[in-house]
Design an enzyme around this catalytic site. Sequence first.
Site, PDB file in Angstrom:
ATOM      1  N   ASP A 302       0.808  -1.222   0.000  1.00  0.00           N
ATOM      2  CA  ASP A 302       0.000   0.000   0.000  1.00  0.00           C
ATOM      3  C   ASP A 302       0.841   1.271   0.000  1.00  0.00           C
ATOM      4  OD1 ASP A 302      -2.346  -1.401  -0.122  1.00  0.00           O
ATOM      5  OD2 ASP A 302      -2.758  -1.300   2.027  1.00  0.00           O
ATOM      6  N   LYS A 329      -4.854  -4.811  -7.513  1.00  0.00           N
ATOM      7  CA  LYS A 329      -5.516  -3.974  -6.511  1.00  0.00           C
ATOM      8  C   LYS A 329      -6.714  -3.258  -7.146  1.00  0.00           C
ATOM      9  CE  LYS A 329      -2.695  -4.741  -3.008  1.00  0.00           C
ATOM     10  NZ  LYS A 329      -3.164  -5.257  -1.700  1.00  0.00           N
ATOM     11  N   ARG A 374      -5.574   5.298  -3.414  1.00  0.00           N
ATOM     12  CA  ARG A 374      -4.141   5.548  -3.195  1.00  0.00           C
ATOM     13  C   ARG A 374      -3.489   6.260  -4.387  1.00  0.00           C
ATOM     14  NH1 ARG A 374      -3.597   3.623   1.676  1.00  0.00           N
ATOM     15  NH2 ARG A 374      -4.724   1.726   2.258  1.00  0.00           N
ATOM     16  N   LYS A 400     -13.103   5.635  -0.105  1.00  0.00           N
ATOM     17  CA  LYS A 400     -12.875   4.213   0.160  1.00  0.00           C
ATOM     18  C   LYS A 400     -12.120   3.995   1.460  1.00  0.00           C
ATOM     19  CE  LYS A 400     -11.723   0.089  -2.479  1.00  0.00           C
ATOM     20  NZ  LYS A 400     -11.108  -0.740  -1.441  1.00  0.00           N
TER      21      LYS A 400
END
Length: 422
Positions: A302, A329, A374, A400
Site C-alpha cells: 500500500d 488492486k 491511493r 474508500k
Amino acid sequence: MDMVCCPAALKGSVEAPPSKSASHRAVICAALARGETLLENISFSQDIEATLNCVQALGAQVEKGNDWVKIQGIRRASGQAVLPCGESGSTLRFFIPIAGALGCKAAFTGEGKLPSRPIAPLVEAMTPHGIAFDYQNTMPFSISGRMTGGDISIAGDISSQYLTGLLFAAPLLEGDNRILLTTRLASRPYVEMTLEMMRAFGVQIEDIPGGWSIPGRQRYQAKERYGVERDCSNGAFFLTAGAVGREPVTVTGLNPRTAQGDREIIPLLERFGAKVERQGERVTVSPSRLKAIRIDGEEIPDLVPVLCVAASYAEGTTEIYHVGRLRLKESDRLSAMADCLRRLGGRAQVGEDSILVTGAPLHGGTVSGYNDHRIVMSMAIAALGASGPVTVQGVQAVRKSYPNFFEDYQKLGGNCHAVSVE
C-alpha cells in the site's frame, strides 16, 4: 468529481486517520464475539461500511455514532444472506471463510473492479472442506455448506487477505485445525495484525512451523471498549509531503509499537534523505535533498504509490521490486503510477515485478485517479512541488479509505479546489 491541486507548501500538524486495516479486523472480531463491544475511533469509509453491512447481514446488531460503533455479536447466524462487499477486497476475502464457518448460504455482491479480483486460492482451500462455490470468475456468486476443519492449506504469496479470512474462521470450526502455508508468506505484517486482533478478543492461536494451530469450537470474547489505532498507511501521504515539500509536516497518533507494516514509511523516508524526528506518537518529516534508493515492496504494497512520488523528487533512479501483486488492486497500481507520473513529466518504467522511477521535474497536467484511493492521494502529494496545477480525475475514490483526506490537505495549506464533471 475532479480536483485541481496547485503547487503549495504543506506545513503543520495533522492527526492520522483511524486504521482501515485495524477497523476491518476489530469489527469482525466484535461481530463474532459473544456479547456487546464498543469500538472507538472508527472512520466510516466506504470499505468499513461494507464490512459493517456484511456483519449485519450475518446477524450482528450495529449502532453507529460519529466516531464509534457498538456491535452486538452474532447470536444465531443467518441461514441465508446477501453480503454486499462494495469495492472492498478485504471485506470479500475475509467474509467468504467466515460465512462458510457459520454455515450460511451466502451470496456475495461487489462493485467497481471487485468482481474481477481473484478468489481462486479460497476456492481451492475451502472446497475440500465442505464448501460449494457457484463461481464463474465474477460477481455475484454464492457459496453453500458448512466448513469443516482439519488441515487447511493456502498459498501465502498472493494476498494475505485469503489467509486472514481463514484465520478468522478457524476458531469457529469443529475439532483441531491447522492452517498451513504452501508457499512463503508475503505481506506478513497484515497477518500479524490479524493474529494480534484475534488474541485481543480471546482466541487461542499457536504458531507452528509453516503455519498456525487453532483449536476449534472457540468463541471470540467481547470487549467493553476497544480503541482502534491510527493508520500508518494513510498517514504516509502527509509524511511524504514533508519529505518532498518545502516545510516540515507532523503526523500525530502513530503508535510506535504498531504491528502495521506501513510503519516502514518512516525509515524509508530517512533512507531517501529526509529529516525525521520521532517523539512518542508524533512524527515530523522535514525536507532535505533526496536521493534514490532500492526498496523491497513485498511487505508494504500500500505504500508503493506514494513511494513512487517520493522517488520522483529524488536524484537518480529508485527501484521498487517484489510488487507484481499490485496489478490486482483497485487498479493496476504499477501501470497507473507510471502513467500518472509520465503525464506530469516524470520518468517511470514498469517491469514484471518492479517499477523504476527516475527523479525529474514535474509540471502541471491532468491525470486519472483510476478509481483508486491511493492513486488519487499520491497525485495530490505529487502536485505540491510541480511547476503548475495538477488536475486529478475521480477524487471521490478517497471515500474508500480516507474520506477527509482533502479537508486535512487544505488544513495543512494545500491549495486545491473541486471541479464538477458533467
